[in-house]
Design an enzyme around this catalytic site. Structure first.
Site, PDB file in Angstrom:
ATOM      1  N   ASN A   1       0.701  -1.414  -0.108  1.00 19.58           N
ATOM      2  CA  ASN A   1       0.273   0.206   0.081  1.00 19.58           C
ATOM      3  C   ASN A   1       0.776   1.351   0.043  1.00 19.58           C
ATOM      4  OD1 ASN A   1       0.725  -0.429   2.540  1.00 19.58           O
ATOM      5  ND2 ASN A   1      -1.185   0.203   3.535  1.00 19.58           N
TER       6      ASN A   1
ATOM      7  N   GLU B   1       4.843  -3.904  12.403  1.00 24.81           N
ATOM      8  CA  GLU B   1       3.733  -2.509  12.114  1.00 24.81           C
ATOM      9  C   GLU B   1       2.609  -3.439  11.487  1.00 24.81           C
ATOM     10  OE1 GLU B   1       4.106   0.552  12.848  1.00 24.81           O
ATOM     11  OE2 GLU B   1       5.999   0.188  13.607  1.00 24.81           O
TER      12      GLU B   1
ATOM     13  N   CYS C   1      -3.285   1.792   6.790  1.00 18.81           N
ATOM     14  CA  CYS C   1      -3.417   1.004   8.136  1.00 18.81           C
ATOM     15  C   CYS C   1      -3.930   2.139   9.088  1.00 18.81           C
ATOM     16  CB  CYS C   1      -1.915   0.514   8.498  1.00 18.81           C
ATOM     17  SG  CYS C   1      -0.585   1.971   8.458  1.00 18.81           S
TER      18      CYS C   1
ATOM     19  N   GLU D   1       8.568   2.891  14.090  1.00 18.42           N
ATOM     20  CA  GLU D   1       9.404   3.295  12.921  1.00 18.42           C
ATOM     21  C   GLU D   1       9.435   4.826  12.797  1.00 18.42           C
ATOM     22  OE1 GLU D   1       7.824   1.031   9.540  1.00 18.42           O
ATOM     23  OE2 GLU D   1       9.245  -0.476   9.936  1.00 18.42           O
TER      24      GLU D   1
END
Ligand code: NAP
Length: 474
Positions: free
Chosen positions: A146, A244, A278, A453
């Protein structure tokens, strides 16, 4: 092509995989598809390279990254077009992604110089205590489709800055963006073996990466389901991991909010990337007294969004990644309608030949028993729920298992602070629908993941702490 030990390579078996444009259904390219053998070779190349890369100074590592960033800037249009062609997002959004991807490289180019240790006050006068921070070793990175460029740099830039070497497995639907990013690593003259790219079947590559004792760190971005499996597989070799994973973001609008700003926020967080993000808004909780007005206004604006091929001018919403993604969205909408949800706009496929499009959709009168309320839809569907008071909305907004991002719009400062404290999410945007920057930590809690991150936290994920106690004799 695969990129192993500084060389562009075909797969030994000669296997290839085709890359499709989801806007047209056409094959746009085919790339080498490696397997277990190539993955093992990449790990060994990374292991060998680590011996010298870990000794490079932070300044040297930073200079390589700065060079990568400048090459990415030179090729930004080409990378953006590749993203649009293989995953569908409109070109201006792909350009924004590339700018974001470069930001991570820029930021870690600087941060490479700041891999500090610590000294610890000793409790004995004849001792000197220190904490060293050293690179973990070979890091394996697995990324989704994505954000096919920025998910890569968000992992590889801090890994390289920390002194780790990397083997990347990108998503098979978007290998071309990964290749473009790796071309920049290659042209920047990164020493061979520091960054390796293996494209191919997930199970084969994933299994070698997770089982290998030479891989000391696994960093994964993708679904919670796959993340859990990779965690189990990594347990045998007790790797350092960061995950993640999926999200189910609530977007809360109080009666005191700036309604227009909240609507723009929902449009941005819900329909960008066709909802395939997300941190995409999944549940819009609107105060009862303003819910009807909010729903009408949101639907009016969502209906204006132009759907189509992301390469065409003026397109706001591109295709979904494939037909299965469209089917999932359809099943969520059908379930919501069966349970008395009212479609205010959209609600069906958008017919554009062989492309996999779905219309931007707003559903009113959503409730907690609908599938859409607990499962990640990953599509352009905005369900609206109502609530009576703060206590109730906090309780409902805190998802059982997900905890990635949450948004809250209010003009009551005290309420903003209370919401910030009570929302059980790794990222909270108060009157801010875009809480992502390279210098801040990004990541979820609960089953949305572990580790961060971005920012200083993102660098620490690739460092091991070593305590050293030196006896000084007196
Ligand atoms: P996915 O199906 O979990 O796949 C992600 C990556 O994992 C792909 O490269 C995939 O390759 C690979 N993979 C799948 N099975 C594997 C296995 N057995 N071993 C090794 N690798 C394996 O997720 P996706 O559909 O690509 O991405 C969407 C999901 O990612 C959503 O849940 C979204 O919320 C999440 N996401 C999270 C973040 C975050 O920062 N928290 C950011 C972006 C996306 P294959 O395609 O070949 O299976």
């Amino acid at each position: 092509m695969l990129y192993i030990n500084g060389q562009w390579r075909k797969a030994k078996s000669g296997s290839t995989l085709e890359v499709y444009n989801p806007a047209t259904g056409e094959v746009i390219d085919s790339v080498a598809s490696g397997g277990r053998e190539e993955t093992e070779e990449a790990i060994q190349a990374a292991k060998e390279a680590f011996k010298t890369w870990k000794k490079a100074t932070g300044q040297e590592r930073g200079q390589y990254l700065a060079h990568v960033a400048s090459l990415m800037r030179e090729k930004k249009d080409e990378i953006a077009e590749t993203i649009t062609k293989e995953m569908g997002k409109p070109l201006p959004h792909a350009e924004r992604e590339v700018a974001g991807a470069i930001n991570y490289v820029d930021w870690y180019a600087e941060e490479a110089k700041r891999v500090y240790g610590e000294t610890i006050p000793a409790s004995h006068s004849d001792k000197h205590l220190m904490l060293l921070r050293q690179p973990v070793g070979v890091a394996a990175a697995i990324t989704p489709w994505n954000f096919p460029a920025s998910m890569i740099t968000r992992k590889i830039a801090p890994a390289i800055a920390a002194g780790c070497t990397v083997v990347l497995k990108p998503a098979p639907s978007t290998p071309l963006s990964a290749i473009k990013v790796f071309e920049c690593f290659h042209e920047a003259g990164l020493p061979k073996g520091v960054a390796n790219l293996v494209i191919g079947p997930a199970e084969d590559i994933g299994n070698v990466l997770t089982k290998s004792p030479d891989v000391r760190k696994l960093t994964f971005t993708g679904s919670t389901q796959v993340g859990k499996m990779l965690l189990k597989e990594s347990a045998d070799t007790v790797k350092k991991v960061s995950m993640e994973l999926g999200g189910h973001a609530p977007f809360i609008v109080f009666e005191d909010a700036d309604l227009e700003a909240a609507i723009q926020g929902v449009l941005g967080t819900k329909f960008v990337n066709s909802g395939q993000t997300c941190i995409s808004t999944n549940r819009i909780y609107v105060a009862e007294s303003i819910a009807e007005e909010f729903g009408q206004k949101l639907a009016e604006q969502a209906a204006q969004l132009k759907v189509g091929n992301g390469l065409e001018e003026g397109v706001d919403v591109g295709p979904l990644i494939n037909k299965q993604a469209v089917e999932k969205v359809e099943s969520h909408v059908a379930d919501a309608v069966r349970q008395n949800g009212k479609v205010l706009c959209g609600g069906k496929r958008y017919d554009e030949g062989k492309g996999s499009f779905y219309e931007p959709t707003v559903i009113n009168y959503a409730h907690d028993d609908m599938k859409i309320s607990t499962e990640e839809t990953f599509g352009p569907v905005a369900p609206i729920y109502t609530f009576k008071d703060e206590e109730e909305v906090i309780e409902r907004a805190n998802h059982d298992s997900y905890g990635l991002a949450a948004y809250c719009f209010t003009n009551d400062l005290g309420r903003g602070y209370r919401m910030m404290a009570e929302l059980e999410y790794g990222i909270v945007g108060i009157n801010d629908p875009a809480p992502i920057v390279a210098q801040a930590p990004f990541g979820g809690i609960k089953e949305s993941g572990m580790g961060k991150e971005g920012g200083r936290s993102g660098l620490l994920e690739y460092l091991e702490e070593k305590f050293v106690s030196v006896g000084t004799g007196k």
